[in-house]
Motif scaffolding. Structure first.
Motif, PDB file in Angstrom:
ATOM      1  N   LYS A 210       0.818  -1.220   0.000  1.00 28.30           N
ATOM      2  CA  LYS A 210       0.000   0.000   0.000  1.00 28.30           C
ATOM      3  C   LYS A 210       0.854   1.274   0.000  1.00 28.30           C
ATOM      4  O   LYS A 210       0.450   2.306   0.542  1.00 28.30           O
ATOM      5  N   GLU A 211       2.027   1.210  -0.600  1.00 27.77           N
ATOM      6  CA  GLU A 211       2.872   2.393  -0.782  1.00 27.77           C
ATOM      7  C   GLU A 211       2.599   2.959  -2.179  1.00 27.77           C
ATOM      8  O   GLU A 211       3.442   2.931  -3.073  1.00 27.77           O
ATOM      9  N   PHE A 212       1.406   3.514  -2.363  1.00 30.72           N
ATOM     10  CA  PHE A 212       0.975   3.915  -3.701  1.00 30.72           C
ATOM     11  C   PHE A 212       1.710   5.160  -4.198  1.00 30.72           C
ATOM     12  O   PHE A 212       2.070   5.244  -5.382  1.00 30.72           O
ATOM     13  N   LEU A 213       1.947   6.134  -3.318  1.00 30.77           N
ATOM     14  CA  LEU A 213       2.647   7.351  -3.745  1.00 30.77           C
ATOM     15  C   LEU A 213       4.071   7.026  -4.193  1.00 30.77           C
ATOM     16  O   LEU A 213       4.542   7.519  -5.236  1.00 30.77           O
ATOM     17  N   LEU A 214       4.748   6.183  -3.416  1.00 30.90           N
ATOM     18  CA  LEU A 214       6.105   5.793  -3.780  1.00 30.90           C
ATOM     19  C   LEU A 214       6.124   4.992  -5.082  1.00 30.90           C
ATOM     20  O   LEU A 214       7.047   5.132  -5.899  1.00 30.90           O
TER      21      LEU A 214
END
Length: 322
Positions: A258-262
């Motif tokens: 769930k590290e979508f921005l990265l």
């Protein structure tokens, strides 16, 4: 790098220091292994080039400062200080590896070292600090984002092949840091990245290339140019080359966490990196070469193992993954 007994001994001691750091069960032995590796590679940095002595001194000073920071963090850990020791330990390892924003020192010294020493600096010398970072439960998202942006954007302005490889190393190091909590993934990434890097450096040495505009010269065989083209596409992450599988694996892992921005930053910066590798490929093959383009296929019979490794590795990795 001269192939004599002294250089072989220094290389053996450098590998021994890395092995000591990897197999140690306390901070003191990790530090000892790092120092053995540092002191062993310094004579390898020095060569007949006048600037190499300056580069070895810079390397010694930078590594001394980072080692002092590491020991300070270990002391704070041992005395149970309220100061956040993980920040100091993490910063010292980032300084050692040349991760953004601590990357300027490696860019300054990379032009004066030989290609084989450059390979050691960008791969083997980073294994022990990365292994140490895997012991620390510390979020590296700030360093990852800065390395992604700096490695991709500043690489666009370079004409030196060495500096471009260095910015590409900073960029790929951010992917390794993103997967540092899973040893099997970052070890696999490091091994395949090292394979891709040694392919390009061997071809640079064989073709005697230091700057991008030298790729347009027709003094080399077309088979060498095709191998250089495929190696650069693989390093940039063009499917179905093996470099694409590495980036796909890390991005998939980040999205599962769930590290979508990265993940978005990784995808966007990967397109920038792909752009400057495509630019080098076009200069090498499509635009500036005076050889007739329809004769390329007739000269591909001797395009050897580099082409086969780049093309067949991704299907093999997908098979092993399933």
């Amino acid at each position: 790098m001269a192939k004599n007994f002294n250089m072989l001994m220094f290389f053996y001691m450098m590998v021994l220091g890395t092995v000591v750091s990897l197999s140690a069960n306390n901070w003191l032995m990790i530090w000892t292994g790092l120092e053995i590796s540092i002191m062993s590679i310094m004579p390898m940095i020095s060569n007949k080039n006048f600037l190499s002595s300056e580069a070895s001194v810079k390397y010694f000073m930078i590594q001394s400062i980072s080692s002092s920071m590491m020991m300070l963090g270990v002391l704070l850990l041992l005395i149970n200080s309220k100061i956040e020791y993980q920040i100091i330990l993490t910063s010292s390892m980032m300084f050692k590896m040349g991760v953004a924003p601590f990357h300027n020192w490696i860019l300054e010294m990379i032009e004066s070292v030989e290609l084989m020493v450059m390979f050691l600096l960008l791969t083997i010398m980073k294994i022990a600090p990365l292994n140490m970072l895997s012991y620390l439960m510390f979020k590296n998202n700030l360093f990852i984002c800065m390395s992604l942006l700096i490695g991709s954007m500043l690489g666009l302005t370079q004409t030196s092949m060495r500096k471009m490889m260095c910015y590409s190393s900073i960029f790929n190091l951010s992917f390794i840091l993103a997967s540092i909590s899973m040893n099997s993934i970052w070890w696999l990434y490091m091994m395949i990245y090292s394979t891709m890097l040694i392919m390009i450096l061997l071809l640079m040495n064989k073709m005697n290339i230091n700057y991008i505009n030298q790729l347009s010269l027709n003094e080399n065989k077309m088979s060498l140019k095709m191998n250089m083209w495929l190696a650069m596409l693989s390093m940039g992450g063009m499917p179905p080359m093996m470099g694409f599988m590495l980036k796909l694996m890390i991005i998939q892992m980040m999205m599962m966490n769930k590290e979508f921005l990265l993940s978005i930053i990784m995808i966007v910066s990967s397109t920038l990196v792909m752009f400057y590798y495509l630019r080098m490929s076009f200069i090498s093959i499509l635009f500036s070469a005076s050889t007739l383009k329809w004769k390329i296929m007739n000269n591909m019979k001797s395009s050897s193992w580099i082409m086969m490794v780049n093309i067949t590795m991704m299907p093999l990795m997908l098979t092993l993954k399933t």
